[in-house]
Enzyme design. Structure first.
Site, mmCIF file in Angstrom:
data_model
loop_
_atom_site.group_PDB
_atom_site.id
_atom_site.type_symbol
_atom_site.label_atom_id
_atom_site.label_comp_id
_atom_site.label_asym_id
_atom_site.label_seq_id
_atom_site.Cartn_x
_atom_site.Cartn_y
_atom_site.Cartn_z
ATOM 1 N N THR A 199 0.800 -1.232 0.000
ATOM 2 C CA THR A 199 0.000 0.000 0.000
ATOM 3 C C THR A 199 0.832 1.281 0.000
ATOM 4 O O THR A 199 1.792 1.397 0.756
ATOM 5 C CB THR A 199 -0.829 -0.007 1.303
ATOM 6 O OG1 THR A 199 -1.661 -1.156 1.276
ATOM 7 C CG2 THR A 199 -1.675 1.233 1.456
ATOM 8 N N ARG A 227 -14.161 -7.359 2.021
ATOM 9 C CA ARG A 227 -13.260 -6.925 3.103
ATOM 10 C C ARG A 227 -12.716 -5.512 2.810
ATOM 11 O O ARG A 227 -12.303 -5.203 1.704
ATOM 12 C CB ARG A 227 -12.097 -7.905 3.232
ATOM 13 C CG ARG A 227 -11.096 -7.560 4.341
ATOM 14 C CD ARG A 227 -9.898 -6.804 3.830
ATOM 15 N NE ARG A 227 -8.874 -6.602 4.858
ATOM 16 C CZ ARG A 227 -7.800 -5.836 4.717
ATOM 17 N NH1 ARG A 227 -7.598 -5.197 3.593
ATOM 18 N NH2 ARG A 227 -6.934 -5.716 5.684
ATOM 19 N N GLY A 229 -9.942 -2.731 4.493
ATOM 20 C CA GLY A 229 -8.881 -2.607 5.487
ATOM 21 C C GLY A 229 -8.850 -1.219 6.101
ATOM 22 O O GLY A 229 -9.858 -0.515 6.177
ATOM 23 N N ASP A 230 -7.674 -0.838 6.545
ATOM 24 C CA ASP A 230 -7.495 0.475 7.165
ATOM 25 C C ASP A 230 -7.346 1.602 6.152
ATOM 26 O O ASP A 230 -7.668 2.760 6.441
ATOM 27 C CB ASP A 230 -6.236 0.460 8.050
ATOM 28 C CG ASP A 230 -4.969 0.099 7.256
ATOM 29 O OD1 ASP A 230 -5.062 -0.733 6.322
ATOM 30 O OD2 ASP A 230 -3.896 0.641 7.562
ATOM 31 N N GLY A 251 0.436 -2.210 6.264
ATOM 32 C CA GLY A 251 0.514 -3.446 7.041
ATOM 33 C C GLY A 251 -0.860 -4.051 7.253
ATOM 34 O O GLY A 251 -1.780 -3.771 6.480
ATOM 35 N N GLY A 253 -4.217 -4.230 8.050
ATOM 36 C CA GLY A 253 -5.169 -3.156 8.275
ATOM 37 C C GLY A 253 -6.064 -3.359 9.481
ATOM 38 O O GLY A 253 -6.430 -2.392 10.168
HETATM 39 N N1 ASP Z 1 -3.056 -1.860 5.006
HETATM 40 C C1 ASP Z 1 -3.505 -2.561 3.826
HETATM 41 C C2 ASP Z 1 -4.756 -3.308 4.126
HETATM 42 O O1 ASP Z 1 -4.885 -3.844 5.220
HETATM 43 C C3 ASP Z 1 -2.528 -3.558 3.315
HETATM 44 C C4 ASP Z 1 -1.077 -3.186 3.317
HETATM 45 O O2 ASP Z 1 -0.700 -2.076 3.637
HETATM 46 O O3 ASP Z 1 -0.301 -4.051 2.954
HETATM 47 O O4 ASP Z 1 -5.595 -3.412 3.266
#
Ligand code: ASP
Length: 339
Positions: A199, A227, A229-230, A251, A253
């Site tokens: 990301t 789904r 994420g953050d 990371g 999320g």
């Molecule tokens: N934060 C992102 C998510 O959870 C994924 C990532 O940053 O790798 O969708």
């Protein structure tokens, strides 16, 4: 029944280290850049995105325009399997995108679970500027995009389709971040370097002293359909406040959402922490909640104060970030809780 712990497990301890290139150096305790503008992004390969943002920032343009332009670089890059076109799909083979954008006055827009649109960040900005809302999801987000002149494109590249079909052979229900996939598949470019990353979260401070941020992703590979994420959640994947500073994350999320991560970082800065210390405290909060499981996931934050001081911190080693300012281009590896 789903194994919840497996669902939440993200990148492996050592996997993010695969992303490191020789150009990155250990992060300083803080980096007081003498002058703004400046732009910082998660992950070293996003130097390219910073360069695009810099065309606007360096010419005196706004932080918001800069981050919107910058993150479109990985969104349009088919070799980047974690953002936009070419992103790895969900477990049903559909590429679903999440993005958000925010300025320092609290104006913000987000789209999530958006399909078929190459540049979700542009749609997020339109949500911010053309609607009374801050978030649109799924079909409604797509309808809004189409009404505003966007066209649907197939975002699943042959490479990502192949990877998904390979995954289908076992179809382990184990949504994965890109570093973990890379570790498993040992994807390399011709030079033997890892060429992918996660990301993009981008933060900019413009010549006028205003902050802006953007975050965009295809999310975890092979995630459950629907789904989110953050990354598109204001306060989780991104938070910006001209009074204090800005933060963004990459990371797993789910863990970032649980502590309202980016907002937490900015609030810690509001209460006096320097950017790195604020990122560290947020990471430690995640680690405390996860206990021993914290060693199996990666979360990293980057942050910038409204005075141009930057900082970062991650759970695991290997979280890199790229900086561009009048001082040039720099890449750092964030300090980590687990060395
Ligand atoms: N934060 C992102 C998510 O959870 C994924 C990532 O940053 O790798 O969708």
């Amino acid at each position: 029944m789903l194994d919840r712990r497996r669902f939440l497990r993200g990148s492996l301890l050592s996997s993010a280290a695969l992303l490191l290139r020789k150009t990155s150096v250990a992060a300083p305790a803080e980096l007081p850049l003498k002058s703004h503008p400046l732009v910082i992004s998660t992950w070293e390969p996003n130097k390219k995105a910073n360069a695009e943002a810099w065309k606007i920032l360096g010419a005196g343009g706004s932080a918001l325009d800069a981050v919107e332009a910058g993150v479109q670089v990985p969104e349009a890059d088919p070799t980047d399997q974690s953002v936009g076109f070419g992103g790895l799909p969900d477990r049903d083979g559909k590429v679903t995108l999440d993005a958000c954008i925010m300025n320092g006055n609290g104006d913000c827009g987000a789209v999530m679970f958006l399909e078929g649109i190459m540049h979700p960040i542009k749609v997020a900005r339109l949500v911010m500027e053309k609607t009374p809302h801050v978030q649109l999801a799924g079909e409604g987000a797509l309808q809004f995009a189409l009404q505003n002149g966007f066209t649907v494109q197939n975002l699943l590249t042959p490479e990502s389709e192949k990877a998904w079909k390979q995954w289908l052979l076992k179809a382990d229900y184990d949504p994965m971040t890109i570093p973990k996939l890379l570790q498993q598949k040992n994807l390399k470019d011709g030079s033997g370097q890892q060429h992918n990353h996660d990301t993009i979260g981008m933060l900019a401070l413009d010549a006028a002293g205003h902050l802006g941020g953007a975050c965009t992703t295809s999310g975890m590979a092979y995630k459950l359909r629907g789904r989110i994420g953050d990354s598109p959640i204001i306060g989780a994947g991104l938070f910006v406040d001209n009074e204090v500073g800005a933060a963004t994350s990459s990371g797993v999320g789910e863990e970032v959402v649980r502590i309202c991560g980016s907002h937490t970082v900015v609030e810690l800065m509001r209460h006096g922490r320097k950017p790195e210390a604020a990122c560290r405290e947020a990471v430690e909060r995640i680690a405390r909640k996860k206990g021993t499981a914290a060693k199996d996931i990666q979360v990293g934050f980057i942050a910038i104060s409204n005075r141009g001081v930057i900082g970062a911190f991650a759970l695991q080693k290997g979280f890199t970030y790229a900086v561009q300012s009048h001082d040039g281009v720099q890449v750092f590896e964030a300090k980590a809780l687990f060395a």
